[in-house]
Scaffold this motif. Structure first.
Motif, PDB file in Angstrom:
ATOM      1  N   ASP B 211       0.852  -1.191   0.000  1.00  0.00           N
ATOM      2  CA  ASP B 211       0.000   0.000   0.000  1.00  0.00           C
ATOM      3  C   ASP B 211       0.881   1.231   0.000  1.00  0.00           C
ATOM      4  N   ARG B 283      -2.765  -1.434   7.642  1.00  0.00           N
ATOM      5  CA  ARG B 283      -3.165  -0.500   6.589  1.00  0.00           C
ATOM      6  C   ARG B 283      -3.353   0.908   7.150  1.00  0.00           C
ATOM      7  N   ILE B 365       2.348  -5.134   6.231  1.00  0.00           N
ATOM      8  CA  ILE B 365       1.973  -4.276   5.113  1.00  0.00           C
ATOM      9  C   ILE B 365       3.211  -3.467   4.728  1.00  0.00           C
TER      10      ILE B 365
END
Lengths: 383, 383
Positions: B211, B283, B365
């Motif tokens: 991300d 996230r 992540i």
């Protein structure tokens, strides 16, 4: 004017030495009655600063005699010692004001994870109490600034009563309150339940729809204090509208002073199936870093609007979406619309309209562009 | 090596004139069999580009003979004409390859909302078909670059069989696939159902956990084609691991080449109550612009990590949270931990560990810092 525009309030703002640069950093707002009704809304962040935990607790009584606010340190993530420090601040204010600590709210803003210098703060409370004035509202507003470039105040005066307020906030601005401290005062003669309803109704459509950088703070606090000193008891709708007007004005001032921003962006979602859908889509657009960069570059990049809408659960059909930027419908029916070269983006305010073609609900979210200045300011904040 | 490392595949990459600067912009990957099994995963953005809609459809058969990929235009938000263009591209490839359009996947990347120059693209497909080669993998990987500074390929070779692949992507990178096109090939002798499972198992823990900037694309596509040319039929676990290894490697290459980034940030969430909690928290941290700026400034600002955790619904107690940055536990029990001056952030990779103290699940992540270069690159992309 600020928090002392309404009758029954005094305030002060001083430099207590919390900030190393010697700038004003401590504010005191006192309700001299006859009423001392109050309401508050707080960050929905689950990591809450000590002053938020304290103020939520004392507000359960619906009564506040005073608010102590400091910049130069958020007193967040500071453990039991941080909470003791907030408690000691309230005790000190209660002592010098001749009331109980249970009627003192505390607000802090600044760096997370650092204990406040209580040897500066407590004497500061005493100094501020000695300087309380009916003209102290501006100084109080100045003392709560952090990275704000200007102080923010707003006043609405109606038939014999007034709502005024001050706000601070320039970064970590996101919904579930924009990162900020706000104190509103009124001399209307109203009880805490009415204040609470008017405040929640107002923040839901003002501060909660300001989303500068998608980052929710640990310290957001909005307080509304009523002195009853005007003797006037306005009807609910009239009062609620005045509170909403002041909140809206202060929220706009927060956006205009957001860190590093060069554009204020009004994201208006129309023809949504529900207000929740409209807010979800508005937030998704407002948080899209690529779109915020494009707007910084004065590029009417509507594809980034569509890609942001596409990540939501809102009701819409991709081939029915329309997007206008500054009045030009650059996207029609999910595809190319009017000539993007017609879009004039030279001015600070940019208006994005997203038409979901799915109903008749609407919502507006305010945000800013993403700039190199934002990066610079926030890569050097604590060092 | 790339997509031609596995036996049974040929590829080509050419400059068809889609990009105005004359750089390579068209790639063709052909499965020469004997098998033509295939699987794919696509963006979860509800605004899907024409080639995504097309390729999802043709993959229902579990068979692909070839993939046509172009850079220089996303063919997204282009309406019925855009879909006709994708269809015509597949028809052209089918014609020159002597197969049916229903076995041709199409992938596009570039600016949203612009029709592709079909007068350049269709002759380009013919040219590319004439240059197909068992050594064409590198050229194909180069032809799908947009703002990528390097092309990305990866190969794993096992006992008699191989998985190889290529990827593009440098911005609009977010979960539900990072913005990217990826084509993986294998000469393992496996059917489309096994390919589909292996691909989904791999993307869930690799590309879906990259991300870079929180922006989800309209065009993300990951394809896996099997030729069976090795004659080897590996067991599921062994094959799935090879696919996962290639996906992980390509995902890492995407992060390392992300637009404007100066730091690669590994956000590891540990002791979560569930994997879903760990991913949600990871996230939220990875998308926090203030933290990304702080890391750019080499500032171990753990307060921003806590404020990001606090916005999630994950199970945790604020006073039990611990955060390590590059091995130093700067936050313990929700408050100040080890000396932040001990954190060495000079290197490109930064490792953030968030300990939720709520269970034993974990997730990682990958993201990047937020830089002035990102702003510059994305404020001038389409103009």
């Amino acid at each position: 004017m600020s928090v002392t525009a309404a009758k029954g309030f005094t305030a002060a703002g001083i430099a207590a030495g919390i900030k190393e640069n010697g700038n004003p950093d401590l504010a005191l707002v006192v309700n001299n009655g006859p009423r001392r009704a109050a309401a508050g809304v707080f960050t929905s962040n689950r990591v809450k600063a000590a002053p938020v935990l304290w103020s939520e607790q004392v507000l359960k009584s619906g009564q506040l005699s005073a608010v102590v606010l400091n910049s130069g340190g958020a007193n967040a993530c500071t453990g039991p010692k941080g909470f003791q420090d907030t408690h000691a601040t309230a005790e000190k204010a209660a002592e010098v004001l001749g009331t109980g600590a249970g009627e003192i709210a505390v607000c802090s803003t600044g760096l997370i994870g650092v204990l406040l210098p209580m040897d500066k703060l407590l004497p500061g409370v005493e100094t501020a109490a000695g300087r309380l004035s009916e003209h102290g509202g501006e100084k109080a507003a100045i003392a709560i600034k952090t990275t704000d470039t200007v102080h923010k105040t707003s006043v609405v005066t109606k038939d014999g009563w007034t709502v005024g307020g001050m706000a601070k906030g320039a970064g970590m601005l996101a919904p579930g309150l924009a990162t900020m401290l706000v104190v509103l005062t009124t001399d209307a003669d109203l009880g805490s339940e009415v204040l609470d309803k008017a405040l929640r109704d107002a923040t839901r459509v003002t501060f909660d729809r300001v989303d500068s950088d998608g980052c929710m703070s640990t310290n957001d606090t909005v307080l509304l204090l009523a002195s009853g000193a005007s003797g006037a008891t306005p009807g609910y709708e009239e009062f609620a509208e005045a509170v909403r007007t002041v909140c809206d004005d202060l929220g706009q001032q927060l956006i205009r002073d957001a860190e590093g921003a060069s554009k204020d962006i009004k994201v208006e979602v129309i023809n949504a199936a529900s207000e929740d859908d409209a807010v979800e889509v508005g937030r998704s657009i407002a948080r899209n870093n690529l779109l915020k960069c494009a707007i910084h570059g004065e590029d009417p990049n509507w594809g980034r609007v569509l890609s942001a809408i596409g990540t939501t659960k809102a009701a819409f059909e991709p081939d029915e979406l329309n997007v206008a930027i500054n009045g030009v419908w650059v996207c029609k029916n999910g595809g190319v619309g009017e000539d993007r070269d017609q879009v004039d983006m030279r001015y600070r305010e940019v208006h994005v309209v997203a038409d979901l073609a799915a109903g008749d609900a609407t919502a507006t979210i305010w945000t800013n562009d993403l700039t190199a200045d934002y990066v610079h300011e926030n890569s050097a904040y604590s060092s």
